[in-house]
Design a protein around this motif. Structure first.
Motif, mmCIF file in Angstrom:
data_model
loop_
_atom_site.group_PDB
_atom_site.id
_atom_site.type_symbol
_atom_site.label_atom_id
_atom_site.label_comp_id
_atom_site.label_asym_id
_atom_site.label_seq_id
_atom_site.Cartn_x
_atom_site.Cartn_y
_atom_site.Cartn_z
ATOM 1 N N GLU A 104 17.148 -13.268 -17.138
ATOM 2 C CA GLU A 104 15.790 -12.868 -17.527
ATOM 3 C C GLU A 104 14.889 -14.086 -17.672
ATOM 4 O O GLU A 104 13.731 -14.087 -17.229
ATOM 5 C CB GLU A 104 15.832 -12.086 -18.835
ATOM 6 N N GLN A 107 13.915 -15.501 -14.324
ATOM 7 C CA GLN A 107 12.859 -14.727 -13.667
ATOM 8 C C GLN A 107 11.504 -15.013 -14.307
ATOM 9 O O GLN A 107 10.505 -15.202 -13.609
ATOM 10 C CB GLN A 107 13.183 -13.239 -13.753
ATOM 11 N N GLN A 110 10.051 -18.396 -13.233
ATOM 12 C CA GLN A 110 9.980 -18.603 -11.783
ATOM 13 C C GLN A 110 11.070 -19.564 -11.295
ATOM 14 O O GLN A 110 10.841 -20.413 -10.441
ATOM 15 C CB GLN A 110 8.593 -19.122 -11.401
ATOM 16 N N SER A 148 21.578 -16.737 -7.323
ATOM 17 C CA SER A 148 21.912 -15.419 -6.767
ATOM 18 C C SER A 148 23.408 -15.269 -6.541
ATOM 19 O O SER A 148 23.908 -14.146 -6.359
ATOM 20 C CB SER A 148 21.167 -15.184 -5.454
#
Length: 334
Positions: A104, A107, A110, A148
């Motif tokens: 979180e 995100q 950025q 990722s």
């Protein structure tokens, strides 16, 4: 935030407990946990309840250290790192939660906050003797720091690092998380107020016995330890600071510090320090590093966009930026 450091260099914020000396129901203890000196203060209805709350807080931090510390080979995160590129590891609710919050924060900032950037941090060795790695060496590490490739499975509460050589280090968010949970168990143990301080990650709840708020000083990033930029009163809030003065080395007149920009794998250059105040320690701790990487303009815009979040940013030129909600609360030094 990593390895054991000198106690004076650890304190990004200086804890002021003015007026609390001599009160029979206030107890303070310190202990070395999570690679730093942890200070826990509890106010109770009586001395016994205050002592019980302090012990509960320290025990909770010790429990979390056994789960989250990458310096403990048997910790859950160490097992996840050891299994990188091979297998999935089931973890506790706490470990899964701190990793979820890490995503979180990544995100929100950025990509400025990244718990997999450890291999590049190690290459720079800002906590040790310090070295400037070549861009070629850094680029070779980049595939290991693709966030990722950190796979979280909520159904099985498990973690997998898809690439060999990857590693997770939650030093940039784990202390704030631990402070939150320690404060929670302290209140459950009978504390009416208290402070949990893990290095510069601090969580407060309640007020002093004389009903005053807890007062904290923000370390000036370019002055001696103990010289503050300003002071602020906190109540039921957390505060965390990221600064280029905490772990760094100098070479050819250039300061190389440990806060790396995941996009360039170089030390972030927009700020000298970032202090974030939020309701929860995990939010304050997770945001300060990411905002440091984002830089003063984007970082302050993010702070202003988030509810119950305030901040103080010192940019690279030494200009102090204060969020709108702090302008009437922060007492800046002349």
């Amino acid at each position: 935030m990593g390895r054991i450091q000198n106690i004076l260099g650890l304190c990004l914020l200086i804890l002021f407990l003015a007026g609390c000396q001599g009160t029979p129901h206030l107890v303070k203890r310190s202990q070395m946990l999570m690679g730093t000196v942890v200070f826990v203060t509890a106010v109770g209805e009586d001395e016994r309840s205050a002592k019980r709350a302090v012990k509960a807080g320290l025990d909770e931090i010790r429990r979390l250290e056994e789960l989250l510390s990458t310096w403990i080979p048997t910790s859950e995160l160490s097992k996840v790192n050891a299994a990188a590129g091979r297998e999935t590891i089931q973890v506790s609710q706490e470990t899964f939660e701190v990793l979820t919050r890490s995503l979180e924060m990544a995100q929100l900032t950025q990509g400025g906050f990244n718990v997999t950037v450890g291999p590049a941090v190690k290459a720079w060795d800002a906590s040790g003797e310090g070295q400037v790695p070549s861009q070629e060496d850094l680029e070779a590490l980049r595939p290991q720091m693709d966030l990722s490739n950190m796979q979280l499975d909520e159904k099985t509460q498990s973690v997998k690092l898809r690439r060999p050589g990857m590693s997770i280090d939650v030093g940039g968010i784990g202390k704030g998380y631990a402070a939150d949970l320690a404060a929670r168990v302290m209140q459950a143990s009978g504390a009416t107020a208290g402070v949990v301080a893990l290095s510069g990650d601090i969580k407060t709840f309640g007020r002093m016995p004389d009903h005053q708020r807890f007062v904290f000083g923000i370390q000036h990033p370019r002055k001696e330890q103990g010289e503050v930029l300003g002071r602020i009163e906190l109540e039921n809030e957390a505060v965390s600071t990221a600064g280029d003065y905490q772990r760094y080395f100098m070479k050819d007149g250039v300061r190389y510090h440990h806060i790396l920009d995941p996009a360039t794998l170089l030390p972030a250059r927009g700020c000298q320090s970032v202090t974030v105040i939020a309701k929860d320690g995990v939010m304050a701790d997770g945001l300060d590093t990411g905002i440091f990487v984002m830089g003063p303009d984007k970082g302050m815009a993010l702070i202003e966009s988030l509810p119950d979040v305030e901040g103080v940013i010192v940019d690279q030129e030494g200009t102090v930026l204060v969020s709108s909600g702090l302008k009437n609360r922060l007492d800046l030094e002349p």
